[in-house]
Design an enzyme around this catalytic site. Sequence first.
Site, mmCIF file in Angstrom:
data_model
loop_
_atom_site.group_PDB
_atom_site.id
_atom_site.type_symbol
_atom_site.label_atom_id
_atom_site.label_comp_id
_atom_site.label_asym_id
_atom_site.label_seq_id
_atom_site.Cartn_x
_atom_site.Cartn_y
_atom_site.Cartn_z
ATOM 1 N N SER A 4 70.119 -23.039 -60.202
ATOM 2 C CA SER A 4 69.091 -24.133 -60.484
ATOM 3 C C SER A 4 67.940 -23.732 -59.295
ATOM 4 C CB SER A 4 69.763 -25.247 -59.961
ATOM 5 O OG SER A 4 68.658 -26.222 -59.468
ATOM 6 N N HIS A 12 68.565 -22.409 -64.697
ATOM 7 C CA HIS A 12 68.478 -23.993 -64.636
ATOM 8 C C HIS A 12 67.243 -24.456 -64.160
ATOM 9 C CE1 HIS A 12 70.968 -27.838 -65.362
ATOM 10 N NE2 HIS A 12 70.216 -28.172 -64.146
ATOM 11 N N ASP A 61 65.303 -28.160 -63.257
ATOM 12 C CA ASP A 61 65.608 -29.293 -63.066
ATOM 13 C C ASP A 61 64.112 -30.067 -62.943
ATOM 14 O OD1 ASP A 61 68.370 -29.753 -62.722
ATOM 15 O OD2 ASP A 61 68.052 -28.218 -61.005
ATOM 16 N N MET A 115 61.982 -33.555 -63.018
ATOM 17 C CA MET A 115 62.200 -34.702 -62.421
ATOM 18 C C MET A 115 60.969 -35.550 -62.375
ATOM 19 S SD MET A 115 64.509 -34.105 -59.353
ATOM 20 C CE MET A 115 66.196 -33.072 -59.548
ATOM 21 N N HIS A 142 66.897 -29.088 -67.907
ATOM 22 C CA HIS A 142 67.534 -30.314 -67.429
ATOM 23 C C HIS A 142 66.637 -31.416 -67.202
ATOM 24 C CE1 HIS A 142 70.485 -32.586 -64.526
ATOM 25 N NE2 HIS A 142 70.071 -33.313 -65.766
ATOM 26 N N MET A 185 65.224 -34.875 -66.341
ATOM 27 C CA MET A 185 65.647 -36.149 -65.597
ATOM 28 C C MET A 185 64.571 -36.767 -65.728
ATOM 29 S SD MET A 185 67.875 -34.237 -62.713
ATOM 30 C CE MET A 185 67.147 -32.913 -63.021
ATOM 31 N N MET A 203 77.342 -34.352 -65.157
ATOM 32 C CA MET A 203 76.762 -34.496 -63.927
ATOM 33 C C MET A 203 77.660 -34.665 -62.801
ATOM 34 S SD MET A 203 73.735 -33.442 -63.972
ATOM 35 C CE MET A 203 73.372 -33.702 -62.088
ATOM 36 N N GLY A 211 69.229 -35.965 -58.941
ATOM 37 C CA GLY A 211 67.808 -36.025 -58.226
ATOM 38 C C GLY A 211 67.665 -35.155 -57.163
ATOM 39 N N GLY A 233 72.271 -30.127 -53.002
ATOM 40 C CA GLY A 233 72.956 -30.153 -51.869
ATOM 41 C C GLY A 233 73.728 -31.495 -51.634
ATOM 42 N N ASP A 261 77.167 -29.586 -63.160
ATOM 43 C CA ASP A 261 76.042 -29.389 -62.508
ATOM 44 C C ASP A 261 75.971 -30.258 -61.106
ATOM 45 O OD1 ASP A 261 73.588 -29.452 -61.389
ATOM 46 O OD2 ASP A 261 72.219 -30.047 -63.046
ATOM 47 N N GLY A 262 76.275 -29.772 -59.910
ATOM 48 C CA GLY A 262 76.084 -30.758 -58.982
ATOM 49 C C GLY A 262 77.164 -30.300 -57.955
ATOM 50 N N GLY A 263 76.926 -29.917 -56.851
ATOM 51 C CA GLY A 263 77.915 -29.491 -55.777
ATOM 52 C C GLY A 263 78.997 -28.465 -56.158
HETATM 53 C C1 DX5 Z 1 70.577 -32.193 -59.401
HETATM 54 C C2 DX5 Z 1 70.145 -31.211 -60.446
HETATM 55 C C3 DX5 Z 1 70.917 -29.995 -60.019
HETATM 56 C C4 DX5 Z 1 70.927 -29.559 -58.593
HETATM 57 C C5 DX5 Z 1 72.126 -28.948 -58.044
HETATM 58 O O1 DX5 Z 1 69.796 -33.429 -59.649
HETATM 59 O O2 DX5 Z 1 70.245 -31.610 -61.596
HETATM 60 O O3 DX5 Z 1 70.899 -29.129 -60.901
HETATM 61 O O4 DX5 Z 1 69.773 -28.719 -58.461
HETATM 62 O O5 DX5 Z 1 72.235 -28.777 -56.815
HETATM 63 P P1 DX5 Z 1 73.524 -28.373 -56.130
HETATM 64 O O6 DX5 Z 1 74.126 -27.106 -56.608
HETATM 65 O O7 DX5 Z 1 72.985 -27.873 -54.544
HETATM 66 O O8 DX5 Z 1 74.324 -29.460 -56.106
HETATM 67 ZN ZN ZN Z 2 70.353 -29.871 -63.209
#
Ligand code: DX5
Ligand code: ZN
Length: 217
Positions: free
Chosen positions: A9, A34, A36, A38, A67, A69, A138, A143, A146, A176-178
């Site tokens: 991402s 990816h 994102d 928003m 993705h 959002m 998710m 949003g 990190g 996706d996430g962390g």
């Molecule tokens: C969060 C995004 C993710 C984000 C992941 O809302 O959808 O794709 O960029 O970031 P990390 O990998 O740092 O959690």
């Molecule tokens: Zn994402």
Amino acid sequence: MKTPIIAPSILSADFADLEKTFKMLNQSEAEWIHLDVMDGNFVPNISFGMPVIKNLRKLTTKVFDAHLMIEQPERYIHNFKVIGVDVLTVHYETQIHLNRTIDLIKKIGMKAGVALNPHTPVSLLKDIIAELDLVLIMSVNPGYSGQKFIEHSYQKITEAKELISATGSKALIQVDGGINAANAPKLYAAGADVLVAASYIFNHDNPLKAIRNLKYF
Ligand code: DX5
Ligand code: ZN
């Protein structure tokens, strides 16, 4: 050897030098990129939109995985196709007529995905799973990059995997996430097909190595 698809991402990349980011991504073993998007409404943050993606499309032939959002993503399905998106994922929580949205994404010629917030049960996909190309679980509240991985996500991957095999769906499971080198092997073992990561890759001294760490273990 079968390995997860890696989808970096770019949310944690240097937005002042995306050309350099894409040179690195082109050399990497990541198959997807990816994106994102928003809107500051569905999620508190605002990232980037169609003009940026349109220009980034010139820098790579890798799969563009967007993705969304955003509220009312169905308003922009056609635009995302025109700018070169391959996989388009909308959030379950934004939809009244999910079936209509998924049909339209596929009819226009993209792969269709549905994302679930951490509080949204996998079971809600029961009557649409057969139509989906991708389920995005998710593992943080969307949003920001990190954030800390939510451990309950493993359970949701298992449930998604069960639902997919019970219905004969061809949907891929994306998480996706962390995500980092420590949890990637466990996510893959639980059934994840596509791993998204931003901060782990772009905060690493060697992003190419970070991508390999997520893919090979
Ligand atoms: C969060 C995004 C993710 C984000 C992941 O809302 O959808 O794709 O960029 O970031 P990390 O990998 O740092 O959690
Ligand atoms: Zn994402």
